[in-house]
Write a protein that holds these residues in place. Sequence first.
Motif, PDB file in Angstrom:
ATOM      1  N   GLU A  48       0.634  -1.156  -0.011  1.00 36.68           N
ATOM      2  CA  GLU A  48      -0.145   0.077  -0.035  1.00 36.68           C
ATOM      3  C   GLU A  48       0.897   1.296  -0.025  1.00 36.68           C
ATOM      4  N   PRO A  49       0.588   2.274  -0.855  1.00 39.88           N
ATOM      5  CA  PRO A  49       1.385   3.685  -0.681  1.00 39.88           C
ATOM      6  C   PRO A  49       1.371   4.029   0.609  1.00 39.88           C
ATOM      7  N   GLY A  50       2.292   4.767   0.864  1.00 43.28           N
ATOM      8  CA  GLY A  50       2.291   5.397   2.239  1.00 43.28           C
ATOM      9  C   GLY A  50       2.256   4.481   3.468  1.00 43.28           C
ATOM     10  N   ALA A  51       2.467   3.245   3.177  1.00 43.15           N
ATOM     11  CA  ALA A  51       2.625   2.028   4.332  1.00 43.15           C
ATOM     12  C   ALA A  51       3.424   2.857   5.596  1.00 43.15           C
ATOM     13  N   ARG A  52       2.745   2.419   6.643  1.00 43.61           N
ATOM     14  CA  ARG A  52       3.544   2.600   8.118  1.00 43.61           C
ATOM     15  C   ARG A  52       3.173   1.346   8.878  1.00 43.61           C
ATOM     16  N   VAL A  53       4.417   0.359   8.777  1.00 47.63           N
ATOM     17  CA  VAL A  53       3.943  -0.847   9.621  1.00 47.63           C
ATOM     18  C   VAL A  53       5.083  -1.069  10.544  1.00 47.63           C
ATOM     19  N   LEU A  54       4.635  -1.391  11.957  1.00 47.61           N
ATOM     20  CA  LEU A  54       5.622  -1.906  12.821  1.00 47.61           C
ATOM     21  C   LEU A  54       5.572  -3.310  13.174  1.00 47.61           C
TER      22      LEU A  54
ATOM     23  N   LEU B  59      15.406   0.505   0.624  1.00 51.17           N
ATOM     24  CA  LEU B  59      16.405   0.854   1.678  1.00 51.17           C
ATOM     25  C   LEU B  59      16.507   0.374   2.748  1.00 51.17           C
ATOM     26  N   LEU B  60      17.191  -0.813   2.988  1.00 53.51           N
ATOM     27  CA  LEU B  60      17.223  -1.688   4.279  1.00 53.51           C
ATOM     28  C   LEU B  60      18.510  -1.127   5.339  1.00 53.51           C
ATOM     29  N   VAL B  61      17.979  -0.913   6.438  1.00 50.63           N
ATOM     30  CA  VAL B  61      18.893  -0.311   7.693  1.00 50.63           C
ATOM     31  C   VAL B  61      19.015  -1.446   8.655  1.00 50.63           C
ATOM     32  N   GLU B  62      20.121  -1.924   8.639  1.00 44.64           N
ATOM     33  CA  GLU B  62      20.626  -2.907   9.961  1.00 44.64           C
ATOM     34  C   GLU B  62      21.417  -2.449  10.608  1.00 44.64           C
ATOM     35  N   ARG B  63      21.857  -2.889  11.794  1.00 45.25           N
ATOM     36  CA  ARG B  63      23.033  -2.632  12.708  1.00 45.25           C
ATOM     37  C   ARG B  63      22.508  -1.306  13.191  1.00 45.25           C
TER      38      ARG B  63
ATOM     39  N   LEU C 219      14.228   9.190  -2.181  1.00 48.52           N
ATOM     40  CA  LEU C 219      13.188   9.416  -1.015  1.00 48.52           C
ATOM     41  C   LEU C 219      12.832  10.704  -1.351  1.00 48.52           C
ATOM     42  N   ALA C 220      13.520  11.595  -1.895  1.00 46.93           N
ATOM     43  CA  ALA C 220      12.909  12.640  -2.000  1.00 46.93           C
ATOM     44  C   ALA C 220      11.433  12.792  -3.043  1.00 46.93           C
ATOM     45  N   ALA C 221      11.537  11.883  -3.833  1.00 52.07           N
ATOM     46  CA  ALA C 221      10.526  11.587  -4.866  1.00 52.07           C
ATOM     47  C   ALA C 221       9.332  10.829  -4.357  1.00 52.07           C
ATOM     48  N   GLY C 222       9.603  10.114  -2.950  1.00 50.22           N
ATOM     49  CA  GLY C 222       8.494   9.256  -2.466  1.00 50.22           C
ATOM     50  C   GLY C 222       8.551   8.045  -3.030  1.00 50.22           C
ATOM     51  N   GLU C 223       9.538   7.324  -3.558  1.00 50.35           N
ATOM     52  CA  GLU C 223       9.832   6.154  -4.443  1.00 50.35           C
ATOM     53  C   GLU C 223      10.592   5.244  -3.486  1.00 50.35           C
ATOM     54  N   CYS C 224      10.818   5.039  -2.169  1.00 51.86           N
ATOM     55  CA  CYS C 224      11.342   4.469  -1.523  1.00 51.86           C
ATOM     56  C   CYS C 224      10.587   3.388  -0.780  1.00 51.86           C
ATOM     57  N   LEU C 225      10.757   2.304  -0.141  1.00 51.86           N
ATOM     58  CA  LEU C 225      10.552   1.487   0.721  1.00 51.86           C
ATOM     59  C   LEU C 225      11.841   1.327   1.712  1.00 51.86           C
ATOM     60  N   VAL C 226      11.668   1.904   2.718  1.00 49.90           N
ATOM     61  CA  VAL C 226      12.389   1.951   3.872  1.00 49.90           C
ATOM     62  C   VAL C 226      12.365   0.939   4.940  1.00 49.90           C
ATOM     63  N   LEU C 227      13.115   0.022   4.960  1.00 53.05           N
ATOM     64  CA  LEU C 227      12.929  -1.340   6.049  1.00 53.05           C
ATOM     65  C   LEU C 227      14.101  -1.163   7.088  1.00 53.05           C
ATOM     66  N   MET C 228      13.675  -0.653   8.168  1.00 52.54           N
ATOM     67  CA  MET C 228      14.694  -0.415   9.395  1.00 52.54           C
ATOM     68  C   MET C 228      14.279  -1.413  10.463  1.00 52.54           C
ATOM     69  N   ASP C 229      15.506  -2.225  10.918  1.00 46.67           N
ATOM     70  CA  ASP C 229      15.503  -3.290  11.635  1.00 46.67           C
ATOM     71  C   ASP C 229      15.901  -2.492  13.105  1.00 46.67           C
ATOM     72  N   GLY C 230      15.607  -3.315  14.137  1.00 43.39           N
ATOM     73  CA  GLY C 230      16.125  -2.934  15.707  1.00 43.39           C
ATOM     74  C   GLY C 230      15.509  -1.433  15.934  1.00 43.39           C
ATOM     75  N   ALA C 231      14.447  -1.109  15.465  1.00 44.31           N
ATOM     76  CA  ALA C 231      13.767   0.311  15.852  1.00 44.31           C
ATOM     77  C   ALA C 231      13.472   0.453  17.316  1.00 44.31           C
TER      78      ALA C 231
ATOM     79  N   ARG D  32      10.638  14.104   7.158  1.00 45.12           N
ATOM     80  CA  ARG D  32      11.182  14.828   6.028  1.00 45.12           C
ATOM     81  C   ARG D  32      10.555  14.088   4.690  1.00 45.12           C
ATOM     82  N   PHE D  33      10.449  12.725   4.738  1.00 46.11           N
ATOM     83  CA  PHE D  33      10.091  12.400   3.501  1.00 46.11           C
ATOM     84  C   PHE D  33       8.718  11.385   3.379  1.00 46.11           C
ATOM     85  N   PRO D  34       7.457  12.030   3.674  1.00 45.84           N
ATOM     86  CA  PRO D  34       6.299  11.268   4.343  1.00 45.84           C
ATOM     87  C   PRO D  34       5.726  10.507   3.368  1.00 45.84           C
ATOM     88  N   ALA D  35       6.100  10.783   2.040  1.00 47.11           N
ATOM     89  CA  ALA D  35       5.393   9.962   0.736  1.00 47.11           C
ATOM     90  C   ALA D  35       5.971   8.618   0.305  1.00 47.11           C
ATOM     91  N   ASN D  36       7.190   8.149   1.253  1.00 49.82           N
ATOM     92  CA  ASN D  36       7.593   6.839   1.244  1.00 49.82           C
ATOM     93  C   ASN D  36       6.681   5.886   2.100  1.00 49.82           C
TER      94      ASN D  36
END
Length: 754
Positions: free
Chosen positions: A60-66, A112-116, A153-165, A180-184
């Motif tokens: 879904e566009p604009g997904a926010r999942v924890l 964009l996968l963020v680990e560590r 990110l600026a264009a809202g075309e990313c899926l950011v996946l952050m581990d260890g939040a 900063r980039f709410p469209a992602n």
Amino acid sequence: MLYQRALAGRFRSLPIDHLTASRGGEVALAAVYTERPLVPLGAAAPMPAALPTLAALAREPGARVLLSAGPGLGKSVALRRLALACAAHTAGQLDATGGLLDDWAAPIPLPLLVERTAELAEARGDDLCGGLVESWLRADGLEEFAPEVERALAAGECLVLMDGAHHAPAAAALEALVARFPANRFIAAARPGAVLPGFAPYTLPPLDKPLMNEMVARWYTALAPSSGSLSDRIASLQGRLLPDDRLLDLAFWPLALVLCVLADLDGVPLPRARADVYAGLLDLLLDRRGALPLAEALGLPGLDTCERRLALLGPLALALQQGAAPDGATPALPRAEAEQLLLAGVAPFGGDERAAQALAERCLHAGLLEATPSGELAIPRPALREHLAGRVLAAAPDLQERAAILRADARWRPTLRQAARERDRAAPGASFALVRDMLAHGQREEILLAAECLCDLDEAAARAPDLANELRGRLLDMLGDARAPLPERIRAGLLLGEIGDPRFDDLLPPLAFVEGGSFLLGASVAGFDDEGPPQRIDVPAFRIGVFPVTNREYARFLADHPEHPLPHYWHDPRFNNPSLPAVGVTWHDAAAYCAWLTGRLACEGRLPSGTVVRLPLEAEWEKAATWGPGARRKHAFPWGNTWDAARANTAEGRGAWLTTPVGAYPAGVSQYGVYDMIGNVWEWTASEYASYPGGTPQRRKGYYVLRGSSCVSLPTNARATYRGSHLPPHYWRYHLGFRLVIGRPLPQPPDDQV
């Protein structure tokens, strides 16, 4: 495109060298990943009719999942798999997507996968494009693609996946990035209890049995693709996970399940590998999954082996086990008391109170300890608590004396089994005295515990044959004692099967002789006309199996004929104990077994002249069940004319079991000494279905009669004369078995004889 290819290359494989010392390298992530449904968290969250997957939520566009779940439940792997699918799809590597993105609309977002994240510094909004993204990518060797990712990110075309939040710096960075980039689209994984404003919380529940089976099959296939009989090995492991509730509780935990697969591949099958899996899981969570090795984190260089690291938790585990409640509630201790027990664990290695406190925090973070609402600490998994406590007992010089006190308490039996196994591994043969002491006491529960301990020890029956033989005799006595509680008789029979049931040591099974002569076939039963009319017939002498053919006996046939198809349920632990009747066999399977045994016995000169091994005719079966030496009247049941549910394994009075070890109902034996002729399993006969002479003419050519009823039969179908079941020869079910006869050969195919 270059970024996606590089990312796909980076995450295509999953390292496994940290999981086991015996097997290094990597495994293809797409091959082993099992997509799982997510459960929404929170009282206000409605439970959907169909639970979503992570890929469905991220679509879904604009997904926010924890994604909130404990250690080892698969959060990190789920993020990696989704990042790989997005990158591989865009790079044209469709084989790596595994269908995860089939219903996604183009364009696929840039992942964009963020680990560590435990190592992240505090992030401020004004430096998000001034080096933070580049630092995240640098951790994976992808920093050259920072400008491309920042533009997306600026264009809202990313899926950011952050581990260890759940780490405060990571949560702050994520919140700033979202602002900063709410469209992602944003997916965050965290430990239980984490909260992210604006994110919908979900959890990864433990595996259910279908997912567990799928995961075993995927991992086994990926790691041993050329293994002989791969499907059989997979089915065998899937089955061996089920009988042990303690092990199953852990096997629903993906990390523990992978360790079970690795142990099986290393040639240490379950249940023998149980202790190794427990130790590996504990050490993995305690030492190998942390940012720092445990020795470095605690400042104790002496913690250089698994045994030493697990010893740190021993005093606490033993104290908690001593507080275990009869109702199964998880025991807990005040935090201060728990830390003093951890201090007792670290002190031999030079640790102080600070080290004990740091160890407590590390265990809480790893999920090995759990804080109760009142602030007490507990080891939430009973199997791990019992394992750690058993390691302490195993090292105690007075183990035998302590065991004599503790073994009467059911709460301590799993711990004592672990202690016996650990003692034997440290000093082979040292636990045999413990087992003998249990036998000497003579109580049924202690005999059963002694047998369980012996089964846990590697090749114990070969190392201590006299002890094994004594146990076999005790278990046989219990199995044949109608005064013993039925659940104990069943446990005795199952343990007898594991140790080696002496009733079936010989190729020729126990047989009962049925003399030739006149016999009254059939009965007059209202509503069951095909059981009559009763009539006198002559039945030549024959010998019949005292028990239905067991799995142990059928295994000999399969060993001689490896090309023969395995029976259905052969790997199902509910039905595959060696002392249970063989089930899932067709009429053709039963006939093939009889032909094989005929050949083997004839070669050994053990078949009387003019006889063969075959299935019984209906009349032979009924005579053995209802008649007796010199009898003039027949019984409705093997034991008499009054129905008694306690004498047969049928639906009435049955517990949680299905089939039972043969001979577990000694009060149901026939006058000829034949067991299990009512209940347990329906038994194939050699007779095609046809009405008796004088009855309404009926015949079903090619359909064979089954006799005896089964573990799911009602009393109305549990008479020895009941013949309502007639089935085609290719039919099989979990409650269909057979017993053999040694008698005169029959015409082929059988004619109208009954």
